[in-house]
Design a protein around this motif. Structure first.
Motif, short mmCIF file in Angstrom:
data_model
loop_
_atom_site.label_atom_id
_atom_site.label_comp_id
_atom_site.label_asym_id
_atom_site.label_seq_id
_atom_site.Cartn_x
_atom_site.Cartn_y
_atom_site.Cartn_z
N GLY A 86 -30.97 -19.94 -5.68
CA GLY A 86 -30.02 -19.02 -6.29
C GLY A 86 -29.38 -19.60 -7.54
O GLY A 86 -29.05 -20.79 -7.59
N VAL A 87 -29.23 -18.75 -8.54
CA VAL A 87 -28.56 -19.14 -9.78
C VAL A 87 -27.31 -18.28 -9.93
O VAL A 87 -27.41 -17.07 -10.19
N PRO A 88 -26.12 -18.86 -9.75
CA PRO A 88 -24.90 -18.08 -9.99
C PRO A 88 -24.73 -17.85 -11.49
O PRO A 88 -24.82 -18.79 -12.28
N ILE A 89 -24.49 -16.59 -11.86
CA ILE A 89 -24.35 -16.25 -13.28
C ILE A 89 -22.87 -16.05 -13.60
O ILE A 89 -22.14 -15.39 -12.85
N ALA A 90 -22.46 -16.59 -14.73
CA ALA A 90 -21.06 -16.45 -15.16
C ALA A 90 -20.85 -15.10 -15.83
O ALA A 90 -20.98 -14.98 -17.05
N SER A 91 -20.59 -14.08 -15.03
CA SER A 91 -20.25 -12.78 -15.61
C SER A 91 -19.02 -12.25 -14.90
O SER A 91 -18.74 -12.64 -13.76
N GLY A 92 -18.26 -11.41 -15.57
CA GLY A 92 -17.10 -10.82 -14.94
C GLY A 92 -15.85 -11.69 -15.06
O GLY A 92 -15.87 -12.78 -15.64
N ALA A 93 -14.77 -11.21 -14.46
CA ALA A 93 -13.45 -11.81 -14.65
C ALA A 93 -13.34 -13.23 -14.13
O ALA A 93 -12.52 -14.02 -14.59
N LEU A 94 -14.18 -13.60 -13.15
CA LEU A 94 -14.05 -14.93 -12.52
C LEU A 94 -15.05 -15.95 -13.08
O LEU A 94 -15.12 -17.08 -12.60
N HIS A 95 -15.83 -15.53 -14.08
CA HIS A 95 -16.68 -16.45 -14.84
C HIS A 95 -17.62 -17.30 -13.98
O HIS A 95 -17.82 -18.48 -14.26
N GLY A 96 -18.14 -16.73 -12.93
CA GLY A 96 -19.17 -17.45 -12.16
C GLY A 96 -18.67 -18.12 -10.90
O GLY A 96 -19.48 -18.48 -10.04
N ILE A 97 -17.37 -18.31 -10.78
CA ILE A 97 -16.83 -18.89 -9.54
C ILE A 97 -17.17 -17.98 -8.36
O ILE A 97 -17.55 -18.43 -7.27
N ASP A 98 -17.04 -16.67 -8.59
CA ASP A 98 -17.34 -15.69 -7.55
C ASP A 98 -18.80 -15.78 -7.12
O ASP A 98 -19.13 -15.87 -5.93
#
Ligand code: RP5
Length: 152
Positions: A86-98
């Motif tokens: 899995g590759v977490p992508i930094a998108s949205g308000a939480l910048h990838g932490i989510d």
């Protein structure tokens, strides 16, 4: 190129600029791959079809990138015995932490190997190392690549 042995799947076209970096590495190692966009929540039937048929289509490893709730890698892993990275992508308000927490926190029994946020390149390297377990030539390529990294 011959039939793909690695799948790169992502939840949205917006993930493509990051996920294509995995493809760049796989090209360097001359490994055939496919790139698919299929959202676990917007296209659940397509995602299920992909996961359920990947093995019989000759795929050996799946790299799955997603942002925000990022359930795609887990949904795919649930429907195949192939290894899923899995590759977490930094998108949205939480910048990838989510996405990082979503992907890395798979409950026991259905694992997803997780790389760093936006680190699609490492997902490709990990996939290559998995394939190298049964391919000495590929292992030799990895060793040469690492020697280059260290300037040897
Ligand atoms: C996830 O939501 C995707 O993986 C993407 O990272 C994020 C945002 O998707 P878009 O609204 O840009 O299509 O499903």
């Amino acid at each position: 190129m011959s039939n793909p042995i690695i799948s790169i799947i992502m939840g949205s076209e917006s993930d493509r600029p990051i996920m294509e970096k995995a493809g760049t590495i796989l090209n360097e190692f001359e490994l055939p791959f496919e790139i698919i966009v299929s959202s676990a929540h917007r296209m659940p039937a397509k995602t299920t079809e992909f996961a359920a048929t990947a093995k019989e289509r000759g795929i050996k490893v799946i790299i799955a990138g997603a942002g925000m709730a990022a359930h795609l890698p887990g949904v795919v892993a649930a429907q195949t015995t192939l290894p899923v990275i899995g590759v977490p992508i930094a998108s949205g308000a939480l910048h990838g932490i989510d996405a990082l927490y979503s992907i890395v926190q798979m409950p026991s029994g259905v694992p997803v190997a997780t790389v760093g946020v936006d680190n699609a390149k490492n997902a490709a390297f990990l996939a290559i190392q998995m394939l190298a377990l049964s391919d000495p030539d590929l292992e030799a390529k990895i060793i040469r690549y690492r020697q280059k990294l260290s300037g040897v």
